[in-house]
Design a protein around this motif. Structure first.
Motif, short mmCIF file in Angstrom:
data_model
loop_
_atom_site.label_atom_id
_atom_site.label_comp_id
_atom_site.label_asym_id
_atom_site.label_seq_id
_atom_site.Cartn_x
_atom_site.Cartn_y
_atom_site.Cartn_z
N LYS A 42 36.77 218.13 30.65
CA LYS A 42 36.85 217.25 31.82
C LYS A 42 37.82 217.89 32.80
N CYS A 43 37.34 218.14 34.02
CA CYS A 43 38.15 218.88 34.99
C CYS A 43 38.09 218.23 36.37
N ARG A 44 38.88 218.76 37.28
CA ARG A 44 38.82 218.42 38.70
C ARG A 44 37.97 219.48 39.41
N ILE A 45 37.76 219.28 40.73
CA ILE A 45 37.03 220.30 41.49
C ILE A 45 37.97 221.40 41.95
N GLY A 46 39.28 221.20 41.77
CA GLY A 46 40.27 222.19 42.16
C GLY A 46 41.63 221.53 42.27
N VAL A 47 42.64 222.32 42.54
CA VAL A 47 43.99 221.78 42.74
C VAL A 47 44.63 222.45 43.96
N ASP A 48 45.50 221.67 44.59
CA ASP A 48 46.32 222.16 45.71
C ASP A 48 45.46 222.87 46.76
N ASP A 49 45.79 224.10 47.11
CA ASP A 49 45.11 224.80 48.21
C ASP A 49 43.87 225.57 47.76
N ARG B 177 29.01 221.21 28.08
CA ARG B 177 29.07 219.90 28.74
C ARG B 177 30.39 219.77 29.52
N PHE B 178 30.28 219.43 30.79
CA PHE B 178 31.44 219.27 31.67
C PHE B 178 31.37 217.91 32.34
N ALA B 179 32.50 217.21 32.39
CA ALA B 179 32.64 216.00 33.21
C ALA B 179 33.58 216.37 34.35
N ILE B 180 33.10 216.23 35.59
CA ILE B 180 33.84 216.72 36.75
C ILE B 180 34.30 215.55 37.60
N HIS B 181 35.61 215.37 37.70
CA HIS B 181 36.19 214.40 38.62
C HIS B 181 36.09 215.00 40.01
N ALA B 182 35.35 214.34 40.89
CA ALA B 182 34.95 214.93 42.17
C ALA B 182 36.06 214.88 43.22
N ARG B 183 37.30 215.05 42.80
CA ARG B 183 38.43 215.12 43.71
C ARG B 183 39.30 216.31 43.33
N LYS B 184 39.96 216.89 44.32
CA LYS B 184 41.05 217.80 44.03
C LYS B 184 42.21 217.01 43.43
N ALA B 185 43.11 217.71 42.78
CA ALA B 185 44.41 217.15 42.39
C ALA B 185 45.48 217.89 43.18
N TRP B 186 46.33 217.15 43.84
CA TRP B 186 47.46 217.74 44.55
C TRP B 186 48.68 217.59 43.66
N LEU B 187 49.11 218.69 43.08
CA LEU B 187 50.18 218.65 42.09
C LEU B 187 51.55 218.50 42.72
N GLU B 188 51.65 218.79 44.02
CA GLU B 188 52.89 218.56 44.74
C GLU B 188 52.57 217.70 45.96
#
Length: 340
Positions: free
Chosen positions: A142-149, A170-181
């Protein structure tokens, strides 16, 4: 159940799943959700590999046979430790082992796992390969579409390709970036914009993979729309927790094609009463269970009284299943009064 049958049942179940949610999807919550849907895939809260391997906290793997199909979500970044944690999860009887590459909380970042691992696809691949080699249960991510920049259009397909090469299908994709800062974990669930179309494009790029979409899905209508658009599964989070009957009661019929009648929250409450009694007999507290039941009647007559009775009464000494039965009677009384 034979391994082959289990594999196919978990694939079918993943058409609709309830997301792993910290402090929410514990074993009491999962049993309630199973009473509402016989077929949806349920996930544990994230369990950290260090807690299992170094802390010997195997009690975190406890679950009841009635929860299946149920997946264990692990957090960690050490391949050897995750392999051992996955082995323990398989021995405990879980139907799937999922690696968390999406949680943006501070404590997850400090442990170098969760969403921060989107920056290290090679390490994620190494972890998944070790988990797959260590035990027989399917490993998913389970992942995000990306993080930060990061540019999700570039990063996400590269991440999926690298991890899928290890045998993850099999992947579950949370359709948002994560901004870690700059954003709190709560803000990371709402503020980064959703990009469901990107997840749909990933299915086009990787047709052989099983892709589920997660993030901001509020109804079965939306879930059916994503499935009709070609995705393999839909993972619902907060809506399934706060309005479980809306998401799960008709899910077996609408998502899985079941012929049985839809479940009802009333029947689920009645079925929970013996479980509550047993939990209390073992020294548990009523509110450990009823906190997950507050949204059962959301949007229905009597819902406010239901929530108030459980919220006010469940923490009192001596509170037991009779409180829940009385609150259910209040729901029935409200409906009768409205019909009169």
């Amino acid at each position: 159940m034979a391994d082959k049958d289990k594999k196919y049942s978990i694939l079918d179940a993943s058409r609709l799943s309830v997301a792993p949610m910290m402090d929410w999807t514990d074993r009491h919550c999962r049993l309630l959700h199973r009473l509402l849907s016989r077929r949806a895939l349920l996930y544990t809260e994230m369990v950290t590999a260090p807690a299992l391997v170094r802390g010997h906290a195997v009690h975190l793997l406890e679950h009841s046979p009635g929860e299946h199909p149920v997946a264990l979500q692990l957090g960690g970044s050490d391949p050897t430790e995750l392999a051992e944690a996955a082995r323990l999860g398989a021995e405990a009887g879980y139907d799937e082992i999922n690696l968390n590459v999406g949680c943006p909380s501070d404590r997850v970042q400090s442990g170098t796992f969760g969403a921060v691992l989107m920056k290290e696809p090679g390490l994620v691949a190494e972890c998944c390969a070790a988990m797959i080699a260590a035990q027989p249960v399917e490993v998913t991510v389970k992942c995000r579409i990306g993080v930060d920049d990061q540019d999700p259009e570039t990063v996400l397909p590269e991440f999926i390709a690298r991890v899928a090469a290890t045998g993850v299908g099999r992947f579950a994709i949370h359709a948002r970036k994560a901004w870690l800062e700059g954003l709190s974990p709560k803000e990371n669930r709402d503020i980064p914009p959703l990009d469901h179309d990107l997840v749909l494009r990933m299915k086009g790029l990787f047709p052989a993979l099983h892709i589920s979409v997660n993030g901001g899905i509020e109804s079965l209508d939306e879930a059916e729309g994503f499935l009709a658009a070609g995705l393999d599964g839909v993972m619902v989070g907060r809506a399934a927790y706060h309005r479980p009957a809306d998401i799960l009661c008709a899910a077996d019929r609408r998502i899985f094609g079941a012929m049985e009648p839809d479940s009802t929250p009333e029947d689920a409450v009645r079925a929970m009463l013996p479980y509550i009694e047993d939990h209390l007999a073992q020294g548990g507290r009523l509110n450990q269970i009823t906190r997950h039941m507050l949204g059962l009647f959301a949007g229905r007559p009597g819902a406010r009284q239901w929530r108030r009775m459980l919220s006010d009464g469940a923490a009192r000494p001596g509170a037991g299943p009779e409180l829940v039965a009385a609150a259910l009677a209040g729901i029935a009384g409200t409906l009768h009064a409205r019909a009169s």
